[in-house]
Design a protein around this motif. Sequence first.
Motif, PDB file in Angstrom:
ATOM      1  N   SER A  64       6.810   4.921   7.974  1.00 23.32           N
ATOM      2  CA  SER A  64       6.206   6.316   7.024  1.00 23.32           C
ATOM      3  C   SER A  64       7.084   6.786   5.541  1.00 23.32           C
ATOM      4  CB  SER A  64       6.249   7.897   7.393  1.00 23.32           C
ATOM      5  OG  SER A  64       6.738   8.112   7.871  1.00 23.32           O
ATOM      6  N   ASP A  65       8.578   6.767   6.073  1.00 23.11           N
ATOM      7  CA  ASP A  65       9.000   6.601   4.302  1.00 23.11           C
ATOM      8  C   ASP A  65       9.305   5.614   4.025  1.00 23.11           C
ATOM      9  OD1 ASP A  65       9.360   9.471   5.305  1.00 23.11           O
ATOM     10  OD2 ASP A  65      11.250   8.858   6.726  1.00 23.11           O
TER      11      ASP A  65
ATOM     12  N   ASP B 124       2.296   6.353   9.218  1.00 19.16           N
ATOM     13  CA  ASP B 124       2.499   7.187  10.463  1.00 19.16           C
ATOM     14  C   ASP B 124       2.941   6.843  11.816  1.00 19.16           C
ATOM     15  OD1 ASP B 124       3.055   9.213   7.240  1.00 19.16           O
ATOM     16  OD2 ASP B 124       1.215  10.062   7.958  1.00 19.16           O
ATOM     17  N   ASN B 125       3.438   7.625  12.405  1.00 17.74           N
ATOM     18  CA  ASN B 125       3.697   7.211  14.027  1.00 17.74           C
ATOM     19  C   ASN B 125       3.425   6.007  14.428  1.00 17.74           C
ATOM     20  OD1 ASN B 125       3.846  10.568  14.245  1.00 17.74           O
ATOM     21  ND2 ASN B 125       1.540  10.350  13.564  1.00 17.74           N
ATOM     22  N   TYR B 126       3.733   4.965  13.418  1.00 19.91           N
ATOM     23  CA  TYR B 126       3.988   3.430  13.874  1.00 19.91           C
ATOM     24  C   TYR B 126       5.260   2.934  14.749  1.00 19.91           C
ATOM     25  CZ  TYR B 126      -0.463   1.865  11.882  1.00 19.91           C
ATOM     26  OH  TYR B 126      -2.116   1.265  11.825  1.00 19.91           O
TER      27      TYR B 126
ATOM     28  N   SER C 255      13.528  -0.960  13.320  1.00 18.30           N
ATOM     29  CA  SER C 255      12.969  -0.744  12.120  1.00 18.30           C
ATOM     30  C   SER C 255      11.544   0.940  12.146  1.00 18.30           C
ATOM     31  CB  SER C 255      12.004  -1.569  12.319  1.00 18.30           C
ATOM     32  OG  SER C 255      10.964  -1.651  13.589  1.00 18.30           O
ATOM     33  N   PHE C 256      12.231   1.826  12.728  1.00 21.05           N
ATOM     34  CA  PHE C 256      11.920   3.150  13.361  1.00 21.05           C
ATOM     35  C   PHE C 256      12.756   4.628  14.052  1.00 21.05           C
ATOM     36  CE2 PHE C 256      10.585   1.867  18.015  1.00 21.05           C
ATOM     37  CZ  PHE C 256      10.847   2.066  18.168  1.00 21.05           C
TER      38      PHE C 256
ATOM     39  N   GLY D  57       0.318  -0.834   0.737  1.00 26.80           N
ATOM     40  CA  GLY D  57       0.088  -0.274  -0.097  1.00 26.80           C
ATOM     41  C   GLY D  57       0.947   1.456  -0.531  1.00 26.80           C
ATOM     42  N   SER D  58       0.187   2.538  -0.446  1.00 23.21           N
ATOM     43  CA  SER D  58       0.829   3.535  -0.341  1.00 23.21           C
ATOM     44  C   SER D  58       0.301   4.270   1.099  1.00 23.21           C
ATOM     45  CB  SER D  58       0.554   4.596  -1.192  1.00 23.21           C
ATOM     46  OG  SER D  58      -0.294   4.616  -1.442  1.00 23.21           O
TER      47      SER D  58
END
Length: 107
Positions: free
Chosen positions: A59-60, A28-30, A52-53, A18-19
Motif C-alpha cells: 500500500s506504500d 491495502d493488506n495485500y 515485498s511486504f 493505479g493508485s
Amino acid sequence: DFKYNQSEKLKIVYHRLGSDADKEGSLDNYLMFTSFINKKTGEIYQLANLPSFALKSPSDWDQDRYYIEEVEIVMPKFVESGEYMLMSGMDNSIRTRSVYLGDITVD
C-alpha cells in the motif's frame, strides 16, 4: 528445475499501476506469495514473499514504479517430485490474484 536441498533463486518484478485513490488500485493488506501447483495431483506448495511486504507494504509502493524481489528457495523433501506450474500472486483475504509464470520440474 528445482532440486531438493539446493538453493534456487527466483526473481520477481512487480509493477505498481493505479493508485489507492481508486478502489481497484488499492493494495491495502495485500501479501505476496509464490505457488507451485503439481500438474498431476493438483497439490499446492505455497510460500510468502517476505521482502515485498515486510520492508515496504504494497500500500506504500509508489505508482508507476517497478519493485524487484529475489526469493531464495530450498525445496523441502515433502514436496513431491514432478512437473509444477509456477505462479506469483497477491491476496488480501478478500481478493486473490495470481499470474502464471511457467512450468518447472522438481526432482
